[in-house]
Design an enzyme around this catalytic site. Sequence first.
Site, mmCIF file in Angstrom:
data_model
loop_
_atom_site.group_PDB
_atom_site.id
_atom_site.type_symbol
_atom_site.label_atom_id
_atom_site.label_comp_id
_atom_site.label_asym_id
_atom_site.label_seq_id
_atom_site.Cartn_x
_atom_site.Cartn_y
_atom_site.Cartn_z
ATOM 1 N N HIS A 8 -36.233 -26.628 24.877
ATOM 2 C CA HIS A 8 -35.725 -27.086 23.965
ATOM 3 C C HIS A 8 -35.785 -28.134 23.266
ATOM 4 C CE1 HIS A 8 -32.844 -24.572 25.238
ATOM 5 N NE2 HIS A 8 -32.550 -24.556 26.361
ATOM 6 N N GLU A 49 -46.624 -25.630 4.849
ATOM 7 C CA GLU A 49 -46.623 -24.844 4.999
ATOM 8 C C GLU A 49 -45.704 -24.227 6.223
ATOM 9 O OE1 GLU A 49 -50.828 -24.638 6.314
ATOM 10 O OE2 GLU A 49 -50.286 -24.696 8.176
#
Lengths: 377, 292
Positions: free
Chosen positions: B247, B209
Site C-alpha cells: 500500500h 511515460e
Amino acid sequence: MKIHEYLARNLFAEFGIPIAEGDAAQTSDEALFIAHKIGFPVVIKAQVLAGGRGKAGGIKIAGNEKQLVYEFNRIKNLNIKGYCAQRLLIVKAIDIKKEYYLAVTIDNIKGDAVIIASAEGGVEIEETAKAHPDKIIKFYMQGDKILDEARWGPVAVRLFNDARLQQSATSILKNLLKLFFEKDCSLAEINPFVVNKDGNLVAADAKVVFDDNALYRHPELIALRDLKYEDADELEAKDEGLSFVKLEGNVGCIVNGAGLAMGTMDTVNLLGGRPANFLDVGGSSNPQKVLNAVKILLRNKDIKVILINIFGGITRCDDIANGILTALKQIDIPIPLVIRLTGTNEKEAKALLTQAGLTIYTSMRQAVTQAVKISKD
Amino acid sequence: MSILIDQNTRVIVQGITGRDGSFHAKQMADYGTKIVGGVTPGKGGQEINGIPVLNSVKEAKDKTSCDAAVIYVPAKFAKDAILEDIANAIPLIVCITEGIPVLDMVEVKKALSHSQSRLVGPNCPGLISPGKAKIGIMPGHIHKSGDIGVVSRSGTLTYEVVYNLTINNMGQSTCIGLGGDPIIGTRFVDVLKLFQEDPQTKAIVMVGEIGGGDEQLAAECIKKHVTKPVAAFIAGRSAPSGKRMGHAGAIISSGESTADAKMQILRDAGVIIVDFPDEIPQALTARLKLRG
C-alpha cells in the site's frame, strides 16, 4: 523482487519483529500438525504474491480440525488473480484490540527513504490516506541510514499514547528500518500492525519487496524467489538479455528501448490493432538477440505478424538486419515480418534486407499500419 | 544559447578504458564535444584515442579544468563515481550507467542536496546541444540545431521524436534524456524552468511515460512558470496496469499514474497532447503560428 508472507515473516523474526506463532503448510496433514502445536483457533492464509487475498476468500479462521481441513482444501484450490497457492500459512489467531499501519519505503520524487505510519491500519489504509491524509504520519529519513532513535522516535509517540507501547513500537520500528536498509528493500510493510488483547504489538502480516538492482549484494535472497510467479517465456527472455511481457493481442512486437516499445504498442492500438507483447531487445547490437526474440514470439500461436521497430542509436541497424537474416535461415517463420529500421547504419541494413527480398519501412506509422492490416486479414 | 552544455563545455569520461566508455568517448569527440580527459583508477598515464587517462576526478579537474563528467562505469561502482564528482564540485554529472541500487541513489541524492553539482540520469541517454556538443550515447546525426527544447524520460523514443522534428525542419536547442530509474538527479520541472529561461528555446517537447509522479509535477510547474508552448507525448497507454507494491506506494504518490491520467493533467495545464510521436511537429507549428 517480491517474496511470500511466510518468508517475509522469517525475516521479521530474524530482525526481532514480533510475529504470531505459526508456519507454512503444503498439505492438510502439515496444517493439522502446526495447528496442534500452536493451538486453535488458527488463521489460514493463502500464500500468493497478489493483493486482495482476503477479499478473494484466501484468508479464513478455523476453530477446530474439521474446519481447518475443509478450509485448507478449499483455499488450496482457490484461484486468486490467476494463481493457486502452493502453500498456506497457519498462524495462531490474534485477539485484535486495534489495527495500526507501519511501513518503510522509498519516495522516488524526494529520493529518500520514508517511514509511513497510521493509527488506522488494515485493508482500508489507502482509502484512509486519500480521505484523511492527516491520519497518515510520514517521516523522511533525509538520506540517513544511521538508526538515530532520537530522530525518528517521535513517530511511535504520535502513534501511541501508552508509554509502554511507545517504547515497544520504537524498538520494532528500529528493527524494521534495520531490515529495510540491510537487505536493500524497496518496501517493508506491516499491515495490520496490531495491539492484541494482552496489550502487546504483533505484526499480523509481513510484506517485503527487494530492489532487483541490489540483489547482487544479497545472494542469500535469490533462493526466496518464487519462479512460479514469473512467466516461463518472460524468464527465458530475461536470461537472453531481453525484456518481455506477454499480452493478449496478435501483433508481435520487437523493439529497441522500453519507451519506444511502449510507444509502438500504443501506436498499434490506436491504429486499430492489438499488440501481442512488449519486447525490448535492449541497447546491444548482438544479432543473436533478434534470433532469440523471434523464437520467443513464435511460441505464441495467436501471432499473425511480427513487427520489428528499431531506432538505431547504440544499436546498429545492420546488426539487426543480420539478426533478421540469420533468423530467416535458421528457423521457419510462417508469418509475415514488417520491418522498420532507422538510425545508425540504416543504409547498410536496407541494402542487406532489400537483397533478401524484404521491404523496409522508414516511417514507424507506415510500418505499424501495414502490420495492423496483416493482423486483420 | 542552449541549456547545460555547449561547444565550450569541457568533459571528462569516467570509465574511459571500458568498452562503452572508449567507444562513446570517440563518438562524442567526433561530434565536436571537448573531451579533455578520461578517468579510470589505476590506469592513469595511458592515452585512449589521444585522450589522456587520469587516476582520479581530482587529478582530472586539476589538470584539465573540466566542468562536466560523463559516467560509463559498471553499476557496482557508479555510486562512488558520482560521489567523487560531487566531492570535486563538478558542475554537471551525466550518468549513463543502468542498474544502480536504489539505496545507492538515496545516498547520492543526499550528497547532491548539499552540493553545487547537477546530476542527469542515471540510466539515461544523456544530452545534446545540436551542432555544439553531445554528452551521452544518442546518435548525433538525427539532430539539427534550432529552437525546440526536448526533454524525455526515454532513450529511443526520444530519438523517434527528435527524428520527426528534424525531418520537418524543426531543429533543437538542447535534447535531454532524464533516465528511466525511480530516483534520478534532474527531473522534468528542473529542465522546464531552464528551457523557459533559455532565449534560444521557443517551444518545448516533453516525452513522458506511465508510472511515477513526474509528469504531474511538470504540469503544475508549466501552469506556474512556463509561457512557451509545450507539446507532450506520453507512452504506455496500452501497457497492462503495473504490478502493485503493497500500500505504501499508493499512499506516497496519492494520485493516478496511468498514461491517460497524466495526459489529462498535462492537457489541463495547457499542454498540447498528441497521440503519435510524428504528430508533434505539426501540433507545435500550429501553436507557434497561433501565437504569431
